[in-house]
Write an enzyme that holds these catalytic residues in place. Structure first.
Site, PDB file in Angstrom:
ATOM      1  N   TYR A 254       0.799  -1.226   0.000  1.00  0.00           N
ATOM      2  CA  TYR A 254       0.000   0.000   0.000  1.00  0.00           C
ATOM      3  C   TYR A 254       0.838   1.286   0.000  1.00  0.00           C
ATOM      4  O   TYR A 254       0.276   2.387   0.017  1.00  0.00           O
ATOM      5  CB  TYR A 254      -0.956  -0.022   1.200  1.00  0.00           C
ATOM      6  CG  TYR A 254      -1.913  -1.193   1.159  1.00  0.00           C
ATOM      7  CD1 TYR A 254      -2.859  -1.301   0.140  1.00  0.00           C
ATOM      8  CD2 TYR A 254      -1.851  -2.218   2.102  1.00  0.00           C
ATOM      9  CE1 TYR A 254      -3.720  -2.389   0.076  1.00  0.00           C
ATOM     10  CE2 TYR A 254      -2.717  -3.310   2.045  1.00  0.00           C
ATOM     11  CZ  TYR A 254      -3.646  -3.382   1.028  1.00  0.00           C
ATOM     12  OH  TYR A 254      -4.506  -4.457   0.959  1.00  0.00           O
TER      13      TYR A 254
ATOM     14  N   HIS B 218      -8.025   0.420  -6.763  1.00  0.00           N
ATOM     15  CA  HIS B 218      -7.352  -0.299  -5.675  1.00  0.00           C
ATOM     16  C   HIS B 218      -5.888   0.076  -5.703  1.00  0.00           C
ATOM     17  O   HIS B 218      -5.256   0.069  -6.770  1.00  0.00           O
ATOM     18  CB  HIS B 218      -7.501  -1.814  -5.831  1.00  0.00           C
ATOM     19  CG  HIS B 218      -8.931  -2.237  -5.753  1.00  0.00           C
ATOM     20  ND1 HIS B 218      -9.617  -2.300  -4.570  1.00  0.00           N
ATOM     21  CD2 HIS B 218      -9.818  -2.549  -6.733  1.00  0.00           C
ATOM     22  CE1 HIS B 218     -10.862  -2.646  -4.818  1.00  0.00           C
ATOM     23  NE2 HIS B 218     -11.013  -2.798  -6.121  1.00  0.00           N
TER      24      HIS B 218
END
Ligand code: DQA
Length: 143
Positions: free
Chosen positions: A22, A99
Site C-alpha cells: 500500500y 485499488h
C-alpha cells in the site's frame, strides 16, 4: 464537475498497513493529494472513508443527488458485499473502481469484484496515482 471519492473498510489505517502493498501513505496524505489534484483539474471533490458498510451505502445514495462522477475503493467489501454492488448500481453517473494494490495478482479471493460489469473503469496496482488517473478520466469525460 463534482466527484465523490469513497474509501471503505480499513483504509483509515492505510499508513499502518503493509507498505510493500500500500506504499506507506496515510489516508490523510492520500486525501490531501486528491484535493490538490482536483484543484488543478478544476473539479470539486468530496473524500469520505468509513468502516461501516451501511454508511458506505448511504454515501452512494447521497451521491445520487450530488455527484457527476464517483471513485470507489471499497477495500475488502469489494470482494463480497452485494449490498455495495446494489448501491453502486443505482448510480447513473460514471463510477471508477480503484485499488492501491494489484488485487488481480494477489490471493484468489481478491481477484473477484462485486462491481464487475457496473463500473466505467477499474484501476489497480498504481498506488495513489490510481486516484489521480480516475479523477482525470472523469473530468475528461472518458472513463
Ligand atoms: C484494497 C485491496 C483489497 O483487497 C483490500 O482488502 C483493501 C485495500 C486496495 O486498495 O488495494 O483493504 O482495496
Amino acid at each position: 464537475m463534482r466527484i465523490v471519492v469513497l474509501n471503505g473498510v480499513n483504509l483509515n489505517v492505510l499508513g499502518r498497513r503493509d507498505p510493500t502493498l500500500y506504499g506507506g501513505i496515510t489516508l490523510s496524505e492520500l486525501e490531501t493529494r486528491i484535493y490538490e489534484w482536483a484543484a488543478r483539474l478544476e473539479c470539486t471533490v468530496r473524500c469520505r472513508q468509513t468502516n461501516h458498510e451501511g454508511e458506505f451505502v448511504e454515501w452512494c445514495h447521497d451521491a445520487l443527488d450530488w455527484a457527476d462522477g464517483v471513485i470507489v475503493n471499497p477495500g475488502a467489501w469489494t470482494h463480497y458485499s452485494w449490498a455495495i454492488r446494489d448501491a453502486v448500481e443505482l448510480l447513473s453517473v460514471p463510477v471508477i473502481e480503484v485499488h492501491l494494490s494489484n488485487v488481480d495478482e494477489r490471493e484468489e479471493w481478491r481477484r473477484r469484484s462485486v462491481l464487475e460489469g457496473l463500473v466505467a473503469g477499474r484501476i489497480v496496482g498504481k498506488g495513489p496515482e490510481g486516484y489521480r488517473e480516475a479523477l482525470e478520466l472523469l473530468v475528461q469525460g472518458r472513463p
